[in-house]
Design an enzyme around this catalytic site. Sequence first.
Site, short mmCIF file in Angstrom:
data_model
loop_
_atom_site.label_atom_id
_atom_site.label_comp_id
_atom_site.label_asym_id
_atom_site.label_seq_id
_atom_site.Cartn_x
_atom_site.Cartn_y
_atom_site.Cartn_z
N MET A 126 2.97 1.12 2.96
CA MET A 126 3.55 2.25 2.23
C MET A 126 5.01 2.01 1.85
SD MET A 126 1.43 4.81 1.73
CE MET A 126 2.44 6.30 1.68
N HIS A 128 6.53 0.41 -0.49
CA HIS A 128 6.91 0.61 -1.89
C HIS A 128 7.11 2.09 -2.21
CE1 HIS A 128 2.52 0.90 -1.69
NE2 HIS A 128 2.59 1.70 -2.73
N TYR A 129 6.29 2.94 -1.60
CA TYR A 129 6.39 4.39 -1.81
C TYR A 129 7.71 4.91 -1.26
CZ TYR A 129 5.29 9.35 -1.01
OH TYR A 129 5.32 10.73 -0.96
N TYR A 130 8.05 4.50 -0.04
CA TYR A 130 9.29 4.96 0.57
C TYR A 130 10.52 4.39 -0.13
CZ TYR A 130 6.75 7.18 4.36
OH TYR A 130 5.94 8.00 5.08
N LYS A 133 11.01 6.66 -3.15
CA LYS A 133 11.55 7.97 -2.78
C LYS A 133 12.99 7.86 -2.29
CE LYS A 133 7.84 10.36 -3.67
NZ LYS A 133 7.81 11.20 -4.88
#
Length: 214
Positions: A126, A128-130, A133
Amino acid sequence: MKVLVVGANGQIGRHFVKMLASSDIHTPKAMIRKEEQVSFFNSLGVETVLTSLEGSVEEITEAMKGCDAVVFAAGSGGKTGADKTLLIDLDGAAKTIEAAERTGTERFLMISAINADKRAMWKEDMAHYYVAKHHADNILRASGLVYTIIRPGILTNDSGTGKVLAVEDLDSGEISREDVARVLFNALDNERVFNKTFAVVSGDREIDTALNQL
């Protein structure tokens, strides 16, 4: 206020638009990507604008004209790859922030993610998501806009309770998408959360009470 809802067709976005549409205080303008999404908003009597976050800053600026606030509730979704996450959750957010600066739309609310500021807690699959954000949040904080960054815990489709825990620092928890939308609605013109970043999960405090205690 007239509020541009970016990501209006998402699950949080739809809840939020419904709340705005039934309000006698605020008016939504739904920013959506596809023509087939228009009918849902027409049924609510909500104005729509077809604009993609992968388009230009100029296009997003045009969509934002006439609005007093922006809510960024968009996301690439769990089925896309890291490349799309960076294009939507990071670059799309950055372009929307730039559009707000260009139009003078000072109020900007962002849906982020719990632990977006804690690299040590980012799981590899995850990351890349964090990353998206984390940096989108930082761009917003540096912009000079009147921001509120909301970092919900794990999202569920449960019915909302209207009760939450909202604190500046929190590692875990769950919250319904409906309650996240309620937090957005209550935060929109609440000066207690202007220029603040906080995490929110299900809890035992009424939303207004929880926000006013931040």
